[in-house]
Design a protein around this motif. Structure first.
Motif, mmCIF file in Angstrom:
data_model
loop_
_atom_site.group_PDB
_atom_site.id
_atom_site.type_symbol
_atom_site.label_atom_id
_atom_site.label_comp_id
_atom_site.label_asym_id
_atom_site.label_seq_id
_atom_site.Cartn_x
_atom_site.Cartn_y
_atom_site.Cartn_z
ATOM 1 N N UNK A 36 37.798 32.545 42.693
ATOM 2 C CA UNK A 36 38.708 33.682 42.761
ATOM 3 C C UNK A 36 39.690 33.608 41.586
ATOM 4 N N UNK A 37 40.302 34.736 41.220
ATOM 5 C CA UNK A 37 40.240 36.053 41.853
ATOM 6 C C UNK A 37 38.980 36.836 41.491
ATOM 7 N N UNK A 38 38.683 37.840 42.311
ATOM 8 C CA UNK A 38 37.594 38.760 42.024
ATOM 9 C C UNK A 38 37.945 39.631 40.822
ATOM 10 N N UNK A 39 36.957 40.196 40.154
ATOM 11 C CA UNK A 39 37.249 41.130 39.059
ATOM 12 C C UNK A 39 38.082 42.317 39.559
ATOM 13 N N UNK A 40 38.942 42.823 38.701
ATOM 14 C CA UNK A 40 39.742 43.995 39.047
ATOM 15 C C UNK A 40 41.086 43.671 39.661
ATOM 16 N N UNK A 41 41.401 42.365 39.788
ATOM 17 C CA UNK A 41 42.702 41.954 40.317
ATOM 18 C C UNK A 41 43.464 41.268 39.193
ATOM 19 N N UNK A 42 44.558 41.888 38.795
ATOM 20 C CA UNK A 42 45.312 41.473 37.611
ATOM 21 C C UNK A 42 46.656 40.876 38.023
ATOM 22 N N UNK A 43 47.178 39.985 37.177
ATOM 23 C CA UNK A 43 48.452 39.326 37.497
ATOM 24 C C UNK A 43 49.393 39.395 36.309
ATOM 25 N N UNK A 44 50.545 40.008 36.544
ATOM 26 C CA UNK A 44 51.601 40.042 35.537
ATOM 27 C C UNK A 44 52.629 38.959 35.868
#
Length: 456
Positions: free
Chosen positions: A173-181
């Motif tokens: 993880x994370x799965x694609x499409x999950x972004x972190x700022x």
């Protein structure tokens, strides 16, 4: 030292795999088994008393012996122990609770949807947003932005939104499409000479840069806790949420307020959303909704979210999602009674008053050689421990200092939680100033003991 095989601890270690636990370490040492609770205290098998300074897992607002919640559960068990809300069915407690939650929301909301935990709720929210995007003819609008050190649960999707390595490592993880700022932690993440105002502006600019790089049309929502909980009790700087909201509004991106920890009085307001002036489209509620006497969680959504989902369910014939125990009548009945008690006893106001007292006491501990920063609001706080205040550094092994202090504190009869090198505090809302004094005295002693043990 190995545990006695036939003891409670030994049998637990033999048969029980624990969450968030080193499995090999548990086999060797066994678990600390709690047998009963009373007010803000819990008691182990030897009768030793502990101040539960984390309210369990941030959740037992009313402590561990509120008879009215027990009575509410028994009454509902006797009347209707279970029913579901699938296919247009329902029952009184779920309908009453939905109306109550929508009515008490700090911003306009339209509907409540019930699940069993914060993880399930946040997982459901993502499915709702994907469903909504397809309903609106925007199939590319599926990405979710969260923050480093944010915590949103442990199901596959919720853990993808979580920004903590422990929840990703070896889980693929994370799965694609999950972004972190970036996180909102000014003390830890600011640049040299950077003011809080400049830090907030930089975080907002970084978010906008991410949105533009990914394509605004691909972003469904931004999710954030009003105060980061498991990431170390991080209170955002003044103006942070207003700056983030302005970026989201500019690109028509939804805001999800994860109120799982902050909701129902923890920050000194009914919701963290109120404390920090947020304007979410979706709210995640759990933990203190029942004081954790029953597993229960809820999602609140506004019309902007609900209407496209409703249209799509009409086109397809149903919204094909739900949980067997979602909106459980016993959980809903306990939640209703829990909210009545919070309101009748003025516990939100109490949390603000006693919380300010606790924060002032913890702030004084920043003079201790091991305390780098105190942060908190209401009845949630953290002490970040260091061995070098100027460099903001602890021991070579991250988390070792926090673990040592937490162990000493436990020996003194206080259950805290080490989140890395931050000691977290989140006592039941019913705690008194006198009990806070006891807590603070034990924290100070534990810090002194830790310093002595390390030879600092």
């Amino acid at each position: 030292m190995n545990v006695i095989p036939n003891s409670i601890e030994g049998r637990d270690a033999r048969f029980h795999m624990h969450p968030y636990t080193n499995a090999r370490d548990l086999q060797e040492k066994g678990a600390l088994i709690m047998e009963r609770g009373d007010g803000i205290h819990v008691y182990d098998g030897t009768g030793k008393e502990y101040i539960e300074a984390m309210a369990g897992l941030w959740c037992t607002a009313l402590g561990f012996s509120e008879q009215r919640l027990v009575d509410a559960a028994i009454k509902q068990m006797q009347q209707l122990p279970y029913y579901h809300t699938f296919s247009g069915r329902g029952h009184g407690p779920a309908g009453e609770l939905a109306e109550k939650l929508v009515g008490m929301a700090p911003v306009p909301m339209s509907k409540a949807f019930f699940t069993n935990s914060g993880s399930e709720a946040n997982d459901t929210i993502v499915k709702m947003l994907w469903y909504r995007a397809n309903a609106m003819g925007q199939p590319e609008r599926k990405k979710i932005i969260s923050r480093l050190r944010g915590y949103h649960g442990i199901t596959t999707v919720a853990a993808s939104m979580t920004g903590l390595p422990m929840n990703h490592n070896s889980f693929s993880l994370p799965l694609p499409g999950f972004l972190h700022t970036g996180s909102p932690h000014y003390w830890r993440d600011c640049q040299e000479g950077e003011t809080e105002e400049a830090f907030v502006a930089r975080r907002a600019a970084e978010l906008e840069e991410m949105i533009l790089a990914e394509g605004p049309e691909t972003i469904a929502a931004f999710i954030g806790e009003p105060v980061l909980g498991a990431g170390g009790v991080v209170v955002p700087p003044k103006g942070y949420w207003q700056a983030i909201q302005a970026v989201l509004d500019k690109y028509e991106i939804l805001l999800i307020a994860d109120e799982v920890i902050c909701g129902f009085g923890r920050t000194g307001k009914m919701f963290g959303t109120e404390t920090f002036g947020m304007r979410p489209d979706i709210m995640t509620l759990s933990k203190q909704i029942t004081s954790a006497y029953q597993p229960f969680s809820a999602i609140l959504i506004n019309d902007r979210v609900f209407e496209p989902i409703a249209d799509e369910s009409n086109r397809l014939g149903a919204f094909g999602h739900g949980f067997t125990g979602g909106g459980h009548p016993v959980g809903a009945a306990v939640a209703l009674e829990n909210l009545r008690i919070i309101e009748e006893e003025g516990l939100v106001e109490h949390a603000a008053k006693v919380g300010a007292y606790m924060q002032a006491g913890l702030a004084k501990l920043t003079s201790h050689p091991l305390v780098g920063e105190h942060r908190g609001v209401g009845l949630i706080a953290g002490l970040e421990l260091v061995t070098d205040k100027a460099a903001k550094k602890a021991l070579d092994k991250p988390g070792a200092l926090g673990a040592a202090a937490s162990t000493n504190l436990l020996e003194l009869g206080v259950v805290s939680r080490a989140m890395g090198d931050t000691l977290g505090f989140c006592p039941p809302l019913i705690i008194t100033e006198a009990q806070v004094d006891t807590l603070l005295g034990r924290v100070a002693t534990a810090l002194d003991q830790t310093q002595k043990q390390l030879g600092l």
